[in-house]
Design an enzyme around this catalytic site. Structure first.
Site, mmCIF file in Angstrom:
data_model
loop_
_atom_site.group_PDB
_atom_site.id
_atom_site.type_symbol
_atom_site.label_atom_id
_atom_site.label_comp_id
_atom_site.label_asym_id
_atom_site.label_seq_id
_atom_site.Cartn_x
_atom_site.Cartn_y
_atom_site.Cartn_z
ATOM 1 N N GLU A 98 0.775 -0.871 0.098
ATOM 2 C CA GLU A 98 0.209 0.234 -0.319
ATOM 3 C C GLU A 98 0.525 0.911 0.129
ATOM 4 O OE1 GLU A 98 -4.049 -1.609 2.453
ATOM 5 O OE2 GLU A 98 -2.226 -0.701 3.492
ATOM 6 N N CYS A 154 0.925 -1.363 16.263
ATOM 7 C CA CYS A 154 0.863 -1.459 14.930
ATOM 8 C C CYS A 154 0.647 -2.271 14.057
ATOM 9 C CB CYS A 154 3.012 -0.874 14.381
ATOM 10 S SG CYS A 154 3.007 -0.898 12.189
ATOM 11 N N SER A 162 11.692 7.600 7.603
ATOM 12 C CA SER A 162 11.719 6.965 9.034
ATOM 13 C C SER A 162 11.772 5.515 9.878
ATOM 14 C CB SER A 162 10.060 7.466 9.088
ATOM 15 O OG SER A 162 9.683 7.006 11.034
ATOM 16 N N CYS A 167 6.109 -5.951 7.988
ATOM 17 C CA CYS A 167 8.035 -6.144 8.914
ATOM 18 C C CYS A 167 7.806 -6.858 9.974
ATOM 19 C CB CYS A 167 7.062 -3.869 9.674
ATOM 20 S SG CYS A 167 8.836 -3.840 10.652
ATOM 21 N N CYS A 184 3.621 9.229 0.694
ATOM 22 C CA CYS A 184 4.043 7.817 1.982
ATOM 23 C C CYS A 184 4.594 6.539 1.367
ATOM 24 C CB CYS A 184 2.564 7.501 2.550
ATOM 25 S SG CYS A 184 3.732 6.599 4.503
ATOM 26 N N ASN A 242 -3.666 5.088 16.396
ATOM 27 C CA ASN A 242 -4.973 5.189 15.579
ATOM 28 C C ASN A 242 -5.159 3.425 16.179
ATOM 29 O OD1 ASN A 242 -5.062 7.469 13.746
ATOM 30 N ND2 ASN A 242 -3.713 6.277 12.745
ATOM 31 N N CYS A 252 -0.910 6.455 10.506
ATOM 32 C CA CYS A 252 -0.569 5.360 10.491
ATOM 33 C C CYS A 252 0.147 4.255 11.276
ATOM 34 C CB CYS A 252 0.793 6.644 11.307
ATOM 35 S SG CYS A 252 0.938 8.181 10.850
ATOM 36 N N CYS A 265 6.311 -3.819 16.679
ATOM 37 C CA CYS A 265 5.443 -2.949 17.475
ATOM 38 C C CYS A 265 4.287 -2.803 18.262
ATOM 39 C CB CYS A 265 5.983 -1.124 17.061
ATOM 40 S SG CYS A 265 7.429 -0.736 16.639
ATOM 41 N N SER A 282 11.048 6.788 15.598
ATOM 42 C CA SER A 282 9.907 6.410 15.996
ATOM 43 C C SER A 282 10.364 5.922 17.752
ATOM 44 C CB SER A 282 9.721 5.282 15.641
ATOM 45 O OG SER A 282 8.304 5.754 14.145
ATOM 46 N N LEU A 283 10.343 6.842 18.152
ATOM 47 C CA LEU A 283 10.537 6.352 19.281
ATOM 48 C C LEU A 283 10.128 6.070 20.780
ATOM 49 C CD1 LEU A 283 13.668 8.076 21.057
ATOM 50 C CD2 LEU A 283 12.276 10.456 21.344
ATOM 51 N N HIS A 284 8.518 7.044 20.854
ATOM 52 C CA HIS A 284 7.002 6.420 21.397
ATOM 53 C C HIS A 284 7.593 6.265 23.036
ATOM 54 C CE1 HIS A 284 6.282 6.250 17.927
ATOM 55 N NE2 HIS A 284 6.768 4.789 17.425
ATOM 56 N N GLY A 305 6.584 -1.146 6.807
ATOM 57 C CA GLY A 305 7.910 -1.605 6.385
ATOM 58 C C GLY A 305 8.902 -0.621 7.438
ATOM 59 N N GLU A 306 10.094 -1.302 7.381
ATOM 60 C CA GLU A 306 10.799 -0.325 8.410
ATOM 61 C C GLU A 306 12.279 -0.573 7.403
ATOM 62 O OE1 GLU A 306 12.102 1.530 11.081
ATOM 63 O OE2 GLU A 306 14.090 1.187 10.558
HETATM 64 N N1 SAH Z 1 9.515 1.439 10.813
HETATM 65 C C1 SAH Z 1 9.355 3.028 10.477
HETATM 66 C C2 SAH Z 1 8.515 3.102 9.734
HETATM 67 C C3 SAH Z 1 6.722 3.896 9.910
HETATM 68 S S1 SAH Z 1 6.835 5.080 9.902
HETATM 69 C C4 SAH Z 1 9.605 3.550 11.639
HETATM 70 O O1 SAH Z 1 8.946 2.927 12.226
HETATM 71 O O2 SAH Z 1 9.004 4.709 12.131
HETATM 72 C C5 SAH Z 1 4.673 5.413 10.217
HETATM 73 C C6 SAH Z 1 4.563 5.423 12.261
HETATM 74 O O3 SAH Z 1 3.409 5.555 12.505
HETATM 75 C C7 SAH Z 1 5.774 4.824 12.201
HETATM 76 O O4 SAH Z 1 6.519 6.444 13.561
HETATM 77 C C8 SAH Z 1 4.964 4.026 13.759
HETATM 78 O O5 SAH Z 1 5.457 3.657 14.925
HETATM 79 C C9 SAH Z 1 3.769 5.068 14.046
HETATM 80 N N2 SAH Z 1 2.938 3.865 14.164
HETATM 81 C C10 SAH Z 1 2.504 2.814 13.846
HETATM 82 N N3 SAH Z 1 1.619 1.939 14.110
HETATM 83 C C11 SAH Z 1 0.522 3.311 14.781
HETATM 84 C C12 SAH Z 1 -0.680 3.753 15.420
HETATM 85 N N4 SAH Z 1 -1.101 2.501 16.050
HETATM 86 N N5 SAH Z 1 -1.145 4.549 15.608
HETATM 87 C C13 SAH Z 1 -0.264 6.158 15.488
HETATM 88 N N6 SAH Z 1 0.884 5.539 14.682
HETATM 89 C C14 SAH Z 1 1.393 4.066 14.344
#
Ligand code: SAH
Length: 355
Positions: free
Chosen positions: A93, A120, A194, A113, A106, A293, A336, A117, A217-219, A162-163
């Site tokens: 996609e 995700c 990212s 992936c 995007c 999301n 996302c 996480c 992507s820190l979180h 994907g990463e």
């Molecule tokens: N693998 C890379 C590229 C993906 S970017 C990365 O992790 O950075 C997609 C972004 O959406 C990342 O920051 C990811 O953490 C975020 N994401 C994943 N699941 C999500 C969700 N349920 N709601 C909002 N953001 C989410």
């Protein structure tokens, strides 16, 4: 001929080798590169500044592969989600996001992936395979073919499925083609990659001199929490990741971006914000807060707007540049973390049918 070589995906150097191997002058390689990437040619017949005899020979020996457009959904907010088929039948996609008159594409870099996480949906698919450079580049070419005459894609973000740094070689090759003046000619400052934080590849990317923007992507701001949300943190803990980012060769006047998905009651408490302030002190950066999301397969909740704003206020008060990113394309699962073309998506479809 059985084994025609697919020219899409070749770098400029590789295309020059291909033509000289066939007894043609090296500049034909540049012409081919420009036709295929810069002008989006899908046949040799349309390459009108090549001699007809050469076009015929090329058509016998080479091909120009392309993703198959399988579907397009348009969100109420104008976001478009495309489903593409790869040559092996796998599906990916790609999302096109309009924002204040500008379009951002995007792109996906893998089918599925491996990073898993916790919040995700792509992660629930598991890792299927890496995309080839051609498949990454072709997402942009395919989108361009679908644009209205006055539309142009302004920004590219590697934030789909994907990463990207797990698929380092193909990603960097694709970026080189996307940024090359004879290729798609996107300025590196209009491209963002990212990553979940793969330390050795962040170092390599810095050394590559590509000059694209880096988002991480820190979180979470503590290892205890990040280990749970972003499992790769166990291999590259925050101390190592942050030291790498502090040493990252940022072009002048650029900032690192940190993405922080806000999850209700998990990482959105005021003390989490204060830990984040400590962690990022002194770094040239900005923070994108993404309220989670939700999806049935994701075991977390989105916090209230009030909690999101309180979190942001603490960061801002500490002088951190912080934006709350509104979710785009939620109604078509283009937002996302919601991209998934196999198991997870099917499971969701079934659930929707049942309700
Ligand atoms: N693998 C890379 C590229 C993906 S970017 C990365 O992790 O950075 C997609 C972004 O959406 C990342 O920051 C990811 O953490 C975020 N994401 C994943 N699941 C999500 C969700 N349920 N709601 C909002 N953001 C989410």
């Amino acid at each position: 001929m059985h084994n025609k070589i697919d020219l899409k995906g070749l770098s400029l150097e590789e295309m020059e080798c291909f033509v000289t191997d066939h007894g043609e002058p090296v500049y034909r390689g540049r012409q081919l590169f420009h036709w295929i990437y810069g002008r989006g040619a899908s046949t040799f017949a349309e390459m009108t500044d090549l001699p007809i005899a050469l076009r015929t020979r090329l058509a016998e020996r080479a091909s120009i592969g392309a993703l198959a457009p399988l579907g397009r959904e348009v969100s109420q907010d104008g976001t478009r989600k495309y489903l593409f088929g790869c040559a092996d039948g796998r599906q990916i996609e790609t999302v096109l996001i309009p924002d204040e008159g500008r379009l951002t594409a995007c792109l996906s870099t893998q089918v599925g992936c491996a990073m898993a996480c916790a919040f995700c949906l792509t992660g629930t698919m598991g890792f299927v395979r890496h995309l080839q450079a051609a498949e990454i580049v072709d997402q942009v070419l395919a989108l361009q073919r679908d644009l209205e005459p006055r539309e142009r894609i302004a920004n590219l973000v590697l934030m789909g499925m994907g990463e990207p740094l797990h698929n380092y070689n193909a990603t960097v090759k694709a970026l080189t083609i996307l940024a090359h003046p004879l290729g798609l000619a996107y300025p590196p400052r209009r491209i963002a990659l990212s990553t979940v934080g793969l330390v050795p590849e962040i170092v390599r990317l810095g050394q590559s001199g590509l000059g694209v923007n880096l988002a991480v992507s820190l979180h979470a701001a503590t290892d205890e929490l990040r280990d749970r949300l972003v499992p790769i943190n166990r291999r590259y803990p925050l101390k190592v990741l942050m030291a790498t980012l502090r040493a990252y060769p940022l072009p002048s006047r650029r900032r690192l971006t940190f993405e922080y998905v806000l999850i209700d009651g998990v990482n959105d408490r005021p003390e989490d914000a204060r830990e984040l302030v400590k962690l990022l002190r002194g770094l040239r950066c900005k923070i994108n807060l993404l309220p989670l999301n939700e999806a049935p397969a994701i075991p977390f909740r989105r916090p209230s707007l009030e909690r999101v704003e309180t979190f942001q206020r603490i960061l801002k008060a500490a002088g951190l540049l912080t934006t709350i990113r509104e979710s785009r394309g939620l109604d078509i699962s283009a937002a996302c973390g919601l991209l998934a073309t196999e198991s997870a998506e099917k499971r969701l479809d079934t659930e929707e049918c049942l309700t």
